[in-house]
Design an enzyme around this catalytic site. Structure first.
Site, PDB file in Angstrom:
ATOM      1  N   TYR A  69      -0.919  -4.211  -3.021  1.00 23.80           N
ATOM      2  CA  TYR A  69       0.060  -5.077  -2.361  1.00 23.80           C
ATOM      3  C   TYR A  69      -0.666  -6.178  -1.604  1.00 23.80           C
ATOM      4  O   TYR A  69      -1.591  -5.905  -0.838  1.00 23.80           O
ATOM      5  CB  TYR A  69       0.936  -4.267  -1.391  1.00 23.80           C
ATOM      6  CG  TYR A  69       2.030  -5.104  -0.760  1.00 23.80           C
ATOM      7  CD1 TYR A  69       3.135  -5.508  -1.503  1.00 23.80           C
ATOM      8  CD2 TYR A  69       1.955  -5.519   0.567  1.00 23.80           C
ATOM      9  CE1 TYR A  69       4.132  -6.294  -0.948  1.00 23.80           C
ATOM     10  CE2 TYR A  69       2.950  -6.303   1.143  1.00 23.80           C
ATOM     11  CZ  TYR A  69       4.043  -6.695   0.379  1.00 23.80           C
ATOM     12  OH  TYR A  69       5.023  -7.473   0.926  1.00 23.80           O
ATOM     13  N   ASP A 119      -8.775  -7.143   0.211  1.00 25.81           N
ATOM     14  CA  ASP A 119      -7.622  -7.318   1.080  1.00 25.81           C
ATOM     15  C   ASP A 119      -7.620  -6.150   2.063  1.00 25.81           C
ATOM     16  O   ASP A 119      -7.257  -5.024   1.705  1.00 25.81           O
ATOM     17  CB  ASP A 119      -6.336  -7.357   0.246  1.00 25.81           C
ATOM     18  CG  ASP A 119      -5.108  -7.627   1.114  1.00 25.81           C
ATOM     19  OD1 ASP A 119      -5.245  -7.614   2.351  1.00 25.81           O
ATOM     20  OD2 ASP A 119      -4.026  -7.846   0.537  1.00 25.81           O
ATOM     21  N   LYS A 135      -2.481  -7.495  10.586  1.00 21.39           N
ATOM     22  CA  LYS A 135      -2.063  -6.304  11.347  1.00 21.39           C
ATOM     23  C   LYS A 135      -2.844  -6.137  12.655  1.00 21.39           C
ATOM     24  O   LYS A 135      -2.592  -6.868  13.590  1.00 21.39           O
ATOM     25  CB  LYS A 135      -2.198  -5.060  10.473  1.00 21.39           C
ATOM     26  CG  LYS A 135      -1.559  -5.213   9.083  1.00 21.39           C
ATOM     27  CD  LYS A 135      -0.192  -4.641   8.965  1.00 21.39           C
ATOM     28  CE  LYS A 135       0.254  -4.610   7.516  1.00 21.39           C
ATOM     29  NZ  LYS A 135       1.689  -4.533   7.344  1.00 21.39           N
TER      30      LYS A 135
HETATM   31  N1  PMP Z   1      -2.008  -7.329   2.133  1.00 21.25           N
HETATM   32  C1  PMP Z   1      -1.861  -6.030   2.407  1.00 21.25           C
HETATM   33  C2  PMP Z   1      -2.913  -5.072   1.944  1.00 21.25           C
HETATM   34  C3  PMP Z   1      -0.741  -5.594   3.110  1.00 21.25           C
HETATM   35  O1  PMP Z   1      -0.588  -4.285   3.350  1.00 21.25           O
HETATM   36  C4  PMP Z   1       0.208  -6.533   3.551  1.00 21.25           C
HETATM   37  C5  PMP Z   1       1.429  -6.119   4.349  1.00 21.25           C
HETATM   38  N2  PMP Z   1       1.730  -4.811   4.431  1.00 21.25           N
HETATM   39  C6  PMP Z   1      -0.002  -7.869   3.230  1.00 21.25           C
HETATM   40  C7  PMP Z   1      -1.112  -8.242   2.533  1.00 21.25           C
HETATM   41  C8  PMP Z   1       0.989  -8.905   3.649  1.00 21.25           C
HETATM   42  O2  PMP Z   1       0.952  -9.071   5.024  1.00 21.25           O
HETATM   43  P1  PMP Z   1       2.190  -9.685   5.814  1.00 21.25           P
HETATM   44  O3  PMP Z   1       3.290  -8.681   5.766  1.00 21.25           O
HETATM   45  O4  PMP Z   1       1.655  -9.931   7.182  1.00 21.25           O
HETATM   46  O5  PMP Z   1       2.543 -10.949   5.095  1.00 21.25           O
END
Ligand code: PMP
Length: 461
Positions: A166, A268, A295
């Site tokens: 994700y 990521d 986060k």
């Molecule tokens: N990358 C990862 C690995 C995530 O877990 C998330 C959100 N859970 C995102 C990107 C996207 O982040 P955001 O919700 O702050 O746009």
């Protein structure tokens, strides 16, 4: 038949066992009332798909430490912490003070600010791959910019990503995060599938999908696409997709093949930054070219970042001819930067060690609880993250995750909400520093009670 609002219930325990939704409806009238207003002004009554839950979302009014209170005044232990962001819990005094002090000095200027230099310095010092960093406001933006930067640096059009990973909600990210397996091609040669209506065809055409934790197959696909692929983006620990850690071998092979084929490797670490001061890359001892973060780095405020090798990040330098522009009214916003500095300062190496020890213990305890009820489950854990999958097969990639029983997951989630625990509807959790042994035991006991209640319902299916 679904009960209507206010269905009289005579035997709560027995009816709850039949369907946890009944008790949820009975005990959350203020959330229901808010939702009735909210649906008139927001689709589904919420502004975030991930906070929607069936039959209607829980509306939280406040949080303190590892507890949250909903609009009915019901207290719950927060085992999710805004999808893993609140590693210090809610309203941590140091973070609150930093926000208060900055708010009094101003919340945004059309100029750089000292706090962004402080937070950038902390990240560059801690995260092995990060020589230089840029801030943005969400993980979505971070991965979007990292992908664009990789295309610019390498000069190839496509991005390779893991099936079931994700990376947020921009067009290039909304591919094969949760495809219907029957439509997603063979496990060792997955095809790119849109996650949303409206995902453009070009996003599918420019995405190469790799099977997670299958190095042989992933390498072969990358070799076939070697002249087209600018970068491989991957979560070293898949977070939202079920807390699935890459094997060390897989991570090493992705590093090796990207080096060999002239591609960038992007980690990521929006979620996995919480496993060690330098993120999962520090744990694995593998350094990517670029890293995306979010986060925890903003102390609970909307802060994210991407960073990496100096020669790659240089392409964002405005002094450079033809540099990549990265505007953003709220990039490096002083409020978020101040909260981030306060939070990261609290997060010493000992804090991560302690959280990870507790994380491992929670996984052990959960496995014992499910075994005692004779309910097959996989407890996937990594650092202070965990997820439960109702299957008797190990969950090591998207296909094994997708095969788990999702009805049980929903029952467990709602059952836990009824018993004072907030997790993700997909049964994912994350620990926070205010959780001591007592709070963790309280959580494990609630799981024990709920599984005991639900077992007859599950056996009857
Ligand atoms: N990358 C990862 C690995 C995530 O877990 C998330 C959100 N859970 C995102 C990107 C996207 O982040 P955001 O919700 O702050 O746009």
């Amino acid at each position: 038949m679904a009960p209507s609002y206010g269905t009289p219930v005579t035997d709560v325990a027995q009816t709850t066992a039949a369907d946890p939704e009944i008790r949820y409806r009975e005990t959350t009238p203020a959330s229901r009332a808010l939702h009735e207003r909210a649906v008139k002004v927001m689709p589904g009554g919420t502004t975030r798909t991930t906070t929607y839950l069936d039959p209607y979302p829980l509306y939280i009014e406040r949080g303190e430490g590892c507890r949250v209170w909903d609009v009915d005044g019901t207290e719950r232990i927060d085992m999710l912490g805004n999808y893993t962001a609140m590693i210090l819990g809610h309203s941590h005094p140091k973070v609150v003070e930093a926000i208060r002090a900055q708010a009094a000095r101003g919340t945004g200027f059309a100029a750089a600010n000292p706090a962004e230099v402080q937070l950038a310095t902390i990240l560059c010092e801690r995260v092995p791959s990060v020589d230089a960093v840029r801030f943005c406001n969400s993980g979505t933006e971070a991965t979007m910019f990292a992908m664009r930067l990789a295309r610019a640096f390498v000069g190839r059009p496509k991005i390779a990503r893991m099936e079931g990973g994700y990376h947020g909600t921009h067009d290039h990210a909304e591919v094969s995060t949760h495809p219907v397996v029957a439509e997603a091609g063979p496990a060792d040669a997955p095809v790119a599938r849109p996650d949303s209506i409206g995902t453009p065809r070009w996003a599918l055409e420019q995405t190469v999908v790799l099977p997670f934790n299958n190095a042989e197959a992933a390498e072969q696909i990358l070799r076939e696409e070697s002249s087209n692929v600018a970068a491989v983006i991957m979560e070293p620990i898949i977070g939202a997709g079920g807390v699935i850690a890459a094997t060390p071998e897989f991570v090493q092979r992705m590093r090796g093949i990207t080096n060999e084929l002239g591609m960038l490797l992007i980690f990521d670490e929006v979620i996995s930054m919480r496993v060690a001061p330098g993120g999962a890359q520090q744990m694995y001892g593998v350094t990517p070219d670029l890293t995306t973060m979010g986060k925890i780095i903003g102390g609970g405020l909307p802060v994210a970042a991407f960073g990496g090798r100096a020669d790659v990040m240089e392409h964002l330098d405005p002094r450079r001819e033809g540099s990549i522009a990265q505007g953003g009214t709220y990039n490096g916003n002083p409020l978020g930067m101040a909260a981030g500095v306060a939070a990261m300062t609290e997060l010493t190496p000992d804090v991560y060690d302690d959280l990870n020890r507790k994380g491992a213990r929670v996984c052990e305890q959960l496995a014992e609880v499910f075994a005692s009820h004779d309910v097959p489950v996989q407890v996937n854990g990594a650092g202070s993250l965990f997820a439960l999958h109702f299957t008797d097969q190990p969950v090591v990639d998207y296909r094994s995750m997708a095969a788990a029983d999702k009805k049980k997951t929903r029952d467990l989630f709602l059952g836990l909400v009824n018993h004072g625990v907030l997790m993700a509807p997909r049964a994912m959790g994350a620990l926070s520093t205010p959780m001591g042994e007592d709070e963790i035991q309280e959580f494990v006991d609630a799981v024990d009670t709920v599984v005991g209640e639900l077992k007859p319902r599950w056996d009857a299916r």
